[in-house]
Design a protein around this motif. Sequence first.
Motif, mmCIF file in Angstrom:
data_model
loop_
_atom_site.group_PDB
_atom_site.id
_atom_site.type_symbol
_atom_site.label_atom_id
_atom_site.label_comp_id
_atom_site.label_asym_id
_atom_site.label_seq_id
_atom_site.Cartn_x
_atom_site.Cartn_y
_atom_site.Cartn_z
ATOM 1 N N ASN A 189 -24.605 15.351 -62.054
ATOM 2 C CA ASN A 189 -23.964 13.722 -62.008
ATOM 3 C C ASN A 189 -23.072 13.799 -60.728
ATOM 4 O O ASN A 189 -23.055 14.956 -59.941
ATOM 5 N N HIS A 190 -22.416 12.757 -60.554
ATOM 6 C CA HIS A 190 -21.431 12.492 -59.519
ATOM 7 C C HIS A 190 -20.106 12.036 -59.931
ATOM 8 O O HIS A 190 -19.952 10.955 -59.849
ATOM 9 N N TYR A 191 -19.409 12.660 -60.483
ATOM 10 C CA TYR A 191 -18.055 12.327 -60.898
ATOM 11 C C TYR A 191 -17.100 12.488 -59.862
ATOM 12 O O TYR A 191 -16.917 13.599 -59.275
ATOM 13 N N GLN A 192 -16.174 11.560 -59.856
ATOM 14 C CA GLN A 192 -14.949 11.582 -58.966
ATOM 15 C C GLN A 192 -13.979 12.631 -59.694
ATOM 16 O O GLN A 192 -13.553 12.445 -60.661
ATOM 17 N N VAL A 193 -13.444 13.446 -58.696
ATOM 18 C CA VAL A 193 -12.432 14.647 -58.881
ATOM 19 C C VAL A 193 -11.591 15.065 -58.097
ATOM 20 O O VAL A 193 -11.919 15.197 -56.920
ATOM 21 N N VAL A 194 -10.231 14.819 -58.330
ATOM 22 C CA VAL A 194 -9.324 15.084 -57.495
ATOM 23 C C VAL A 194 -8.461 16.242 -58.178
ATOM 24 O O VAL A 194 -8.340 16.258 -59.443
ATOM 25 N N HIS A 195 -7.998 17.048 -57.431
ATOM 26 C CA HIS A 195 -7.041 18.238 -58.014
ATOM 27 C C HIS A 195 -6.077 18.601 -56.806
ATOM 28 O O HIS A 195 -6.015 18.156 -55.861
ATOM 29 N N SER A 196 -5.013 19.404 -57.537
ATOM 30 C CA SER A 196 -3.876 19.559 -56.684
ATOM 31 C C SER A 196 -3.328 21.226 -57.306
ATOM 32 O O SER A 196 -3.489 21.186 -58.463
ATOM 33 N N LEU A 197 -3.004 21.937 -56.588
ATOM 34 C CA LEU A 197 -2.388 23.243 -56.563
ATOM 35 C C LEU A 197 -1.141 23.039 -56.597
ATOM 36 O O LEU A 197 -0.312 22.351 -55.776
ATOM 37 N N HIS A 198 -0.141 23.321 -57.972
ATOM 38 C CA HIS A 198 0.976 23.444 -58.332
ATOM 39 C C HIS A 198 1.720 24.565 -57.912
ATOM 40 O O HIS A 198 1.583 25.527 -58.373
ATOM 41 N N ILE A 199 2.462 24.634 -57.021
ATOM 42 C CA ILE A 199 3.439 25.632 -56.422
ATOM 43 C C ILE A 199 4.888 25.679 -56.965
ATOM 44 O O ILE A 199 5.594 26.380 -56.276
ATOM 45 N N ASN A 200 5.095 24.789 -57.807
ATOM 46 C CA ASN A 200 6.597 24.690 -58.175
ATOM 47 C C ASN A 200 7.103 25.679 -59.451
ATOM 48 O O ASN A 200 8.162 25.484 -59.945
ATOM 49 N N THR A 201 6.189 26.410 -59.742
ATOM 50 C CA THR A 201 6.534 27.342 -60.923
ATOM 51 C C THR A 201 6.095 28.630 -60.676
ATOM 52 O O THR A 201 5.682 29.070 -59.465
ATOM 53 N N ASP A 202 6.532 29.478 -61.700
ATOM 54 C CA ASP A 202 6.240 30.957 -61.379
ATOM 55 C C ASP A 202 4.828 31.397 -61.391
ATOM 56 O O ASP A 202 4.612 32.604 -61.392
ATOM 57 N N HIS A 203 4.199 30.598 -61.726
ATOM 58 C CA HIS A 203 2.695 31.024 -61.738
ATOM 59 C C HIS A 203 1.808 29.916 -61.200
ATOM 60 O O HIS A 203 2.102 28.560 -61.218
ATOM 61 N N LEU A 204 0.886 30.245 -60.321
ATOM 62 C CA LEU A 204 0.116 29.300 -59.788
ATOM 63 C C LEU A 204 -1.103 28.441 -60.756
ATOM 64 O O LEU A 204 -1.573 29.095 -61.637
ATOM 65 N N HIS A 205 -1.120 27.220 -60.603
ATOM 66 C CA HIS A 205 -2.014 26.430 -61.737
ATOM 67 C C HIS A 205 -2.607 25.232 -60.793
ATOM 68 O O HIS A 205 -1.710 24.814 -59.777
ATOM 69 N N ALA A 206 -3.632 24.825 -61.242
ATOM 70 C CA ALA A 206 -4.404 23.524 -60.473
ATOM 71 C C ALA A 206 -4.492 22.765 -61.862
ATOM 72 O O ALA A 206 -4.937 23.133 -62.811
ATOM 73 N N HIS A 207 -4.261 21.377 -61.467
ATOM 74 C CA HIS A 207 -4.594 20.268 -62.442
ATOM 75 C C HIS A 207 -5.745 19.465 -61.639
ATOM 76 O O HIS A 207 -5.802 19.155 -60.528
ATOM 77 N N PHE A 208 -6.688 19.202 -62.575
ATOM 78 C CA PHE A 208 -7.908 18.387 -62.145
ATOM 79 C C PHE A 208 -7.802 17.099 -62.970
ATOM 80 O O PHE A 208 -7.744 17.135 -64.276
#
Length: 176
Positions: free
Chosen positions: A108-127
Amino acid sequence: MSIFKVVHRKNRDDCVMLSQRINYILNPLATKKELIYGQYISTHYPYEEMIYAKTCFPPSPTSPRDPLQGKAFYEYVVSLAPEDGYPINPFFQCMVCINQYFSNYGGNHYQVVHSLHINTDHLHAHFIANNTDFLTGKRFRSTRSSFCMMIRDINKILTDFGFSGIPQYHWEKYES
């Protein structure tokens, strides 16, 4: 061990919550504009584009529900294991691949936006993934087996990039 979270809301997700979650993940105090990526969507107006995609497909006789009612989106979080360090650029490239995976899930073709959060002591991405295919109007239906398949595939992407994987059939359900 990396972590894959499915963010689950106690109340039904709606378009107001979609706007709030997009604002949260794009917060300039948590990320930088070069650490934001969108597939099938602009990173400047993701909320408006997701709502537009939903309104392009009016209710049908088989699905008479208003497209702006009910679950409006899915939110996922991928956290890097502490032992993997803090490699911003390689992790961002890995998250782009995961974004493309979510966007094309099931052909399928789902719209997805994500960002990498660098404001904590561990890297994580929100989708944030629109649950409506912007070409066909087909809605994503989540099941336990679809999430298990996602974990398997995301695990492979993470390990292909040299990061710690997600334990098999392990995912966290985060309620907010």
